[in-house]
Design an enzyme around this catalytic site. Structure first.
Site, PDB file in Angstrom:
ATOM      1  N   CYS B 187       0.833  -1.203   0.000  1.00 58.22           N
ATOM      2  CA  CYS B 187       0.000   0.000   0.000  1.00 58.22           C
ATOM      3  C   CYS B 187       0.871   1.257   0.000  1.00 58.22           C
ATOM      4  O   CYS B 187       0.469   2.297  -0.518  1.00 58.22           O
ATOM      5  CB  CYS B 187      -0.928   0.007   1.207  1.00 58.22           C
ATOM      6  SG  CYS B 187      -2.190  -1.285   1.131  1.00 58.22           S
ATOM      7  N   CYS B 340      12.090   7.033  -8.135  1.00 63.04           N
ATOM      8  CA  CYS B 340      10.640   6.839  -8.016  1.00 63.04           C
ATOM      9  C   CYS B 340      10.172   7.691  -6.837  1.00 63.04           C
ATOM     10  O   CYS B 340      10.762   8.723  -6.560  1.00 63.04           O
ATOM     11  CB  CYS B 340      10.292   5.359  -7.852  1.00 63.04           C
ATOM     12  SG  CYS B 340      10.967   4.619  -6.353  1.00 63.04           S
TER      13      CYS B 340
END
Ligand code: ZN
Lengths: 90, 382
Positions: B187, B340
């Site tokens: 998540c 990222c």
């Protein structure tokens, strides 16, 4: 045509579809057809030997394929396949 | 265990249900539940079990409350950011119901302390965020003969079941092996709809209460698959796997093992953000390198919808999921820094690039969030 439900984690690789109809006469064929139609899905779905990765599991009409005939189980046009991915989130 | 007048008034709406009644409420008072993880799922589970009057609630977590938790971890408040999760949760539970006992275990749940912590609880509730702790909780419940009330969430998808090896399958019967490291996003990487925690957590709390009360039919041998976008609830049948390594007739796993080793990942979902010292470049070093190496390629492997949150000027975007198919777009002779959000996906991209023969590649340690923190405060951290 059998209908397959795609886990959220893989939707990205199948043009964001969550469910689709795939012409296939067995689960093995269905997985191969998916991997052919969506090449970037292949790595995520199948290992280097072409087997379904072990953190996925398949249900046909709500029954685990282990309790049926495994991945070779024959599929009919009205069959509903759920491809389930393990998820750790909590 | 008799109820006081104060308790009779508090639990009045339970006492009016014949399936619960005074006897059932007394059972709850005498019962105990261990909640592993006080995050998205643990929040509603703990709140409802406390409100319901489960006499003793154990909470295991070792983390502190982060601002990014508050979107779904409703047991914690803004004022608790930076505090221990178990302390924040315990305070809230005792405020909700001071008539129960709450035991906080501020430690990672591991093979060395799990039996000691869990042995006296009636039911375990798996609210963790990572595979090693899920396999540990499962095996522990099989060995101790306790029910494992399972739930997991990701984006819009939720799963719930009761794994109780005495009567049905266990988690390993469903998923014999964990995914290869890095293949299933957490998540923290992929996100989760906050309220999904409540849908699945409330199913877990319901199942735990039914088990403690001994009423209804528990979700044993069945797996709930919920999708919030379709508002679909599918139930599939699960049987014991005769080849299950922990609950099958020929089980060869007979004691707790090293679950981080088994899963190949650490038992938390935090982004480590590092590809190892040999591969990492810090945000500050990258800042000066950009001046000295004008030809440096910045490769952003995040998803397109993340670029509107924050971006680095001049970066090339190829999402990690497409990288393998689009390597030909990259010049392996050019120096490259991959990034990222916080360094997890870029580490995987780096492995992929290295195995494809790229040599001049580095990982922005801590991702664009580190850049926002250390170099450019005009960017948000997410
Ligand atoms: Zn099992």
């Amino acid at each position: 045509m059998p209908t397959v439900r795609i886990p959220t984690a893989l939707k990205y690789y199948v043009d964001n579809h969550s469910e689709m109809d795939i012409p296939a006469s067995s689960v093995t064929e269905l997985l191969a057809a998916l991997a052919t139609r969506y090449p970037s899905l292949k790595f995520h779905l199948l290992d280097s030997d072409g087997n379904l990765r072990r953190h996925f599991t398949v249900f046909v009409n709500g029954e685990h394929i282990r309790d049926l005939n495994g991945l070779d189980i024959a599929l009919g046009p009205d069959d509903k396949i759920i491809l389930l991915a393990s998820a750790a989130g909590g | 265990m008799e109820l006081t007048h104060e308790e009779i008034l508090r639990y009045s709406r339970h006492l009016l249900i014949p399936e619960v009644g005074l006897r059932g409420q007394e059972k709850l008072k005498a019962s105990s539940a261990l909640i592993i993880g006080t995050g998205g799922l643990g929040s509603p589970v703990a709140l409802y079990l406390a409100a319901a009057g489960v006499g003793r609630i154990g909470l295991v977590d070792y983390d502190v409350v982060d601002a990014s938790n508050l979107q779904r971890q409703v047991i914690h408040s803004t004022s608790a950011v930076g505090q221990l999760k178990v302390e924040s949760a315990k305070r809230r539970l005792l405020d909700l119901n001071p008539l129960i006992q709450v035991d906080a275990y501020n430690e990672p749940f591991t093979s060395s302390n799990a039996i000691k912590i869990a042995k006296d609880y009636d039911v375990l509730i798996d609210c963790t965020d990572n595979f090693p702790t899920r396999y540990l909780t499962n095996d522990l419940c099989v060995f101790l003969g306790k029910p494992n009330v399972y739930g997991s969430i990701y984006r819009f998808d939720g799963q719930a079941s009761v794994f109780f090896a005495k009567e049905g399958p266990c988690y390993r019967c469903l998923f014999p092996e964990p995914p290869p490291p890095g293949l299933v996003p957490s998540c923290a990487e992929g996100g989760v709809l906050g309220v999904l925690s409540a849908t699945i957590g409330s199913v877990q709390a319901t199942e735990a209460l039914k088990i403690l009360l001994g009423i209804g039919s528990p979700l044993v041998g069945k797996l709930l698959l919920y999708n919030a976008l379709d508002m679909s609830f599918d139930f599939v049948t699960l049987k014991k796997n005769p080849k299950c390594r922990v609950c099958g007739p020929n089980a060869d796993v007979t004691e707790l093992i090293d679950y981080e080793d088994f899963c190949g990942v650490p038992s938390h979902d935090h982004d480590k953000g590092s590809a190892g010292a040999d591969w990492d470049i810090s945000a500050l070093d990258l800042h000066s390198r950009l001046d000295s190496t004008p030809n440096l390629l910045l490769l952003d492997v995040r998803e397109p919808h993340e670029l509107v949150i924050s971006a680095l000027r001049g970066a090339t975007n190829i999402p990690l999921g497409q990288l393998a198919a689009r390597l030909s777009e990259l010049d392996s002779a050019r120096e490259m820094v991959v990034f990222c959000k916080s360094g997890t996906r870029s580490t995987r991209a780096l492995e992929l690039l290295a195995s494809a023969g790229f040599k001049k590649v580095e990982n922005l340690k801590g991702g664009i969030n580190a850049w926002a923190r250390d170099v450019d405060a005009s960017l948000p951290i997410y």
